[in-house]
Design an enzyme around this catalytic site. Structure first.
Site, short mmCIF file in Angstrom:
data_model
loop_
_atom_site.label_atom_id
_atom_site.label_comp_id
_atom_site.label_asym_id
_atom_site.label_seq_id
_atom_site.Cartn_x
_atom_site.Cartn_y
_atom_site.Cartn_z
N GLU A 491 0.83 -1.21 0.00
CA GLU A 491 0.00 0.00 0.00
C GLU A 491 0.87 1.26 0.00
O GLU A 491 0.61 2.21 -0.74
CB GLU A 491 -0.95 -0.01 1.20
CG GLU A 491 -1.86 1.20 1.33
CD GLU A 491 -2.72 1.49 0.11
OE1 GLU A 491 -3.25 2.61 0.04
OE2 GLU A 491 -2.81 0.63 -0.80
N LYS A 614 -10.74 8.32 -9.86
CA LYS A 614 -11.10 7.81 -8.53
C LYS A 614 -11.82 6.48 -8.66
O LYS A 614 -11.62 5.56 -7.87
CB LYS A 614 -12.00 8.82 -7.82
CG LYS A 614 -12.41 8.40 -6.42
CD LYS A 614 -11.21 8.32 -5.49
CE LYS A 614 -11.49 7.76 -4.12
NZ LYS A 614 -10.32 7.45 -3.35
C1 AGP Z 1 -5.98 3.73 -4.68
O1 AGP Z 1 -5.43 4.85 -4.12
C2 AGP Z 1 -6.43 3.91 -6.07
N1 AGP Z 1 -7.35 4.95 -6.19
C3 AGP Z 1 -6.91 2.63 -6.75
O2 AGP Z 1 -5.89 1.67 -6.69
C4 AGP Z 1 -8.17 2.01 -6.14
O3 AGP Z 1 -7.88 1.45 -4.90
C5 AGP Z 1 -8.70 0.92 -7.07
O4 AGP Z 1 -9.05 1.52 -8.30
C6 AGP Z 1 -9.90 0.20 -6.47
O5 AGP Z 1 -10.96 1.09 -6.30
P1 AGP Z 1 -12.25 0.60 -5.49
O6 AGP Z 1 -11.86 0.35 -4.09
O7 AGP Z 1 -13.22 1.74 -5.65
O8 AGP Z 1 -12.76 -0.63 -6.17
#
Ligand code: AGP
Length: 619
Positions: A491, A614
């Site tokens: 992470e 996002k």
């Molecule tokens: C994390 O900081 C990122 N924005 C990205 O890896 C994210 O965790 C991933 O796209 C999963 O998104 P979700 O939890 O909305 O499914």
């Protein structure tokens, strides 16, 4: 995390209230509503969806002839944007809520933990409820205690509530008074000329006044157009200073923080508290009845498969340790974009958990659907009510982090980890795999996490900033960890990659000697997660291996291990003690901050990094 606004003054306030809601939409918006008091009657309009739907609903009511809202000059009212936690996303569950007669109207942000028992009591007394929400309780409690004085009734109702909340109440017999109460959740007063606002955050009224008064935890406030009376829950009067806010509007939306990411890092104590608190009603029992999983179904789980993407996948990796250690159920992990194409062997005695904060990530949804088609029971862990994941799952466990605007997930990660700790403990207790006193121990530790997260942010912030200053121009970051420390490294490396664009890799420390050690030289910062765990000794020897190659070791340790960690690292940061399985929720904080300050030193846009969205709804 809902948004609430109240106004009492000399101006028609319908549009003032809606404008205030617009400034609070960043807090979450799956429904909205307002109530206005004029000529001895209160009228209300509520709508599912965002504020344009509310505006449309107001216009509609014009057509239906109800004049109060459409044509009103009401100078007192309440308004709310909702981020659903209790009760589906429906018009009935939208705020404001009222008692049966519609004399008391309330808007609430937060969670009333003891809502079930209070609802049972009130129904036994003859009260009728029109929503599924925990918040509606408050309107009925105020009605129950009302004997002509609104503040007294609010104080009596407040005394019966448990949880994290702030609310504002209005009564048809008091056209010049609003009463608010605060317990953990934010509530602030805006003092104008002949008018007063109450809101969950300053942006709601910043265009109208920059003069504010803070409400402390456990206080009740009674406002009129030219009056503010702050009292304690016991009724003692409290003086309160007036402050002038100098923030510009953008800054205000970020709560005075320079970025949404930093605001959301600081919201982690609340996000974790809201995610766990009402699921821990007893000292020695976890309540996840909301999953609607029968004892037979729980007993019949042969294997658990966790599918997710990005940060959510890392939360799953931490969760694996909790579930396997406490519940002794084997957990298989897979990134969703791989799982969905590998023709997985999955069936009716598998529990498949899809973790997705947005609830809209295409790969995770497809993996969940595939597992469901093949007979598995699918559980979604998500932060968004009404999201697709809630429809593609048989059970849903909501995190309660509130809306996350920064693309780099922070508070949703720690909330997901908290949620999966609850699930691990609940599965263990439901299958009789853990002793009651051990559950009590872990519940006490879980309940202490929000405080310890706050302490970790305070204790490490400036030190991490200094470390970032000495490494932000690095060409490569390596993160090393073992066991439950490895997901934290993954992470940390992801955060560094996605917001500072510096190539970063996370590696199982035991694997170093099988290749990556060749990458090291005196310019490589190596972040080692060395918090308390069954393999700490091993991690310490890997740190020595790294230092022997001249690399700079930045260690994250547990308070109390200063001696052994200090000797093995160039820089060391320490997080509060807790059970080793809970350590990741603390150890990730300095890694979030390291990526954050590195990106800030590189003058990058941390809230909206390049090439990233996002929510990834594309395949
Ligand atoms: C994390 O900081 C990122 N924005 C990205 O890896 C994210 O965790 C991933 O796209 C999963 O998104 P979700 O939890 O909305 O499914």
């Amino acid at each position: 995390m809902c948004g609430i606004v109240g106004y009492v003054g000399g101006r028609p306030c319908r549009d003032l209230l809606i404008a205030g809601l617009e400034k609070l939409e960043y807090r979450g918006y799956d429904s909205a509503g307002l109530s206005l008091l004029e000529d001895g009657r209160i009228d209300s309009v509520r709508a599912v969806g965002n504020l344009s739907n509310l505006r449309a609903a107001v216009a509609e009511r014009r057509d239906e002839g109800a004049v109060a809202v459409a044509e009103t000059d009401a100078t007192i009212g309440l308004a709310h944007t909702r981020w659903a936690t209790h009760g589906r996303v429906t018009e009935e569950n939208a705020h404001p809520h009222s008692d049966e007669e519609g004399d008391v109207h309330i808007v609430l942000n937060g969670i009333v933990e003891n809502h079930s028992e209070l609802r049972r009591e009130l129904i036994a007394e003859g009260h009728e409820f029109s929503s599924e929400t925990d918040a509606e309780i408050v309107a009925h409690l105020i009605e129950r205690h009302y004997e002509g004085e609104l503040t007294d009734a609010v104080r009596a109702a407040y005394a019966e509530l448990r949880g994290h909340y702030a609310f504002v109440a209005m009564h048809v017999e008091h056209p010049g008074t609003l009463v608010g109460a605060r317990h953990e959740c934010p509530l602030v007063i805006g003092v104008g000329d002949g008018e007063t606002f109450l809101a969950s955050a300053i942006p709601a009224f910043l265009r109208e006044t920059r003069t504010v008064m803070q409400i402390e935890n456990g206080e009740i406030v009674t406002i009129g157009p030219d009056s503010v009376d702050v009292t304690t829950a016991a009724g003692e009067h409290r003086d309160r200073d007036i402050e002038e806010v100098t923030w510009d509007e953008d800054e205000a939306e970020r709560g005075g923080y320079p970025t949404f990411m930093m605001k959301e890092i600081h919201e982690q104590p609340d996000a974790v508290a809201e995610t766990i608190t009402d699921r821990l009603p007893e000292v020695d029992e976890v309540d996840l009845s909301e999953l609607e999983l029968s004892a037979e179904q729980v007993a019949g789980i042969r294997r658990i498969v966790i599918v997710a993407c990005g940060t959510s996948y890392h939360a799953g990796l931490v969760g694996r340790y909790a579930i396997e250690t406490w519940a002794r159920i084997p957990v298989e992990m897979d990134v969703a974009s791989e799982y969905r194409y590998r023709d997985p062997v999955v069936g009716s005695d598998d529990l498949v958990i899809g973790i997705t904060q947005s609830g809209e990530t295409a790969d995770t949804l497809a993996a969940m659907r595939l597992a469901r088609e093949r007979g598995a029971h699918v559980l979604a862990i998500t932060n968004v009510m009404g999201s697709q994941a809630t429809r593609d799952a048989d059970s849903v466990l909501f995190t309660r982090a509130g809306l996350e605007i920064g693309v780099a997930a922070t508070k949703t990660f720690t909330s997901q980890v908290a949620a999966i700790y609850l699930l691990g403990l609940w599965l263990a207790q439901s299958r009789g795999h853990i002793a009651r006193d051990r559950v009590a121990e872990l519940i006490a530790e879980l309940k202490a996490l929000p405080r310890k997260i706050g302490e970790t942010i305070e204790a490490t912030d400036q030190h991490v900033r200094a470390i970032a200053r000495s490494h932000y121009d690095g060409r490569f970051f390596l993160y090393l960890g073992r066991h439950i420390g490895l997901p934290v490294c993954l992470e940390g490396a992801l955060k560094m990659k996605e917001i500072s664009y510096i190539p970063s890799d996370a590696y199982a420390a035991g694997e170093m000697k099988h290749g990556p050690i060749a990458l090291l030289d005196e310019t490589t910062p190596v972040v080692c997660v060395a918090t308390e765990s069954p393999v700490l000794e091993k991690v310490l020897s890997n740190m020595a291996e790294v230092r022997a190659r001249g690399a700079d070791v930045i260690a994250i340790g547990t308070q109390g291990s200063e001696l052994e960690i200090g000797d093995s690292a160039d820089q060391a940061l320490f997080v509060p003690e807790t059970d080793w399985i809970l350590q990741p929720i603390l150890a990730v904080i300095p890694l979030q901050l390291l990526a954050y300050y590195t990106a800030r030193l590189l003058e990058l846009n941390v809230d909206q990094p390049r090439n990233l969205a996002k929510t990834v709804t594309v395949e």
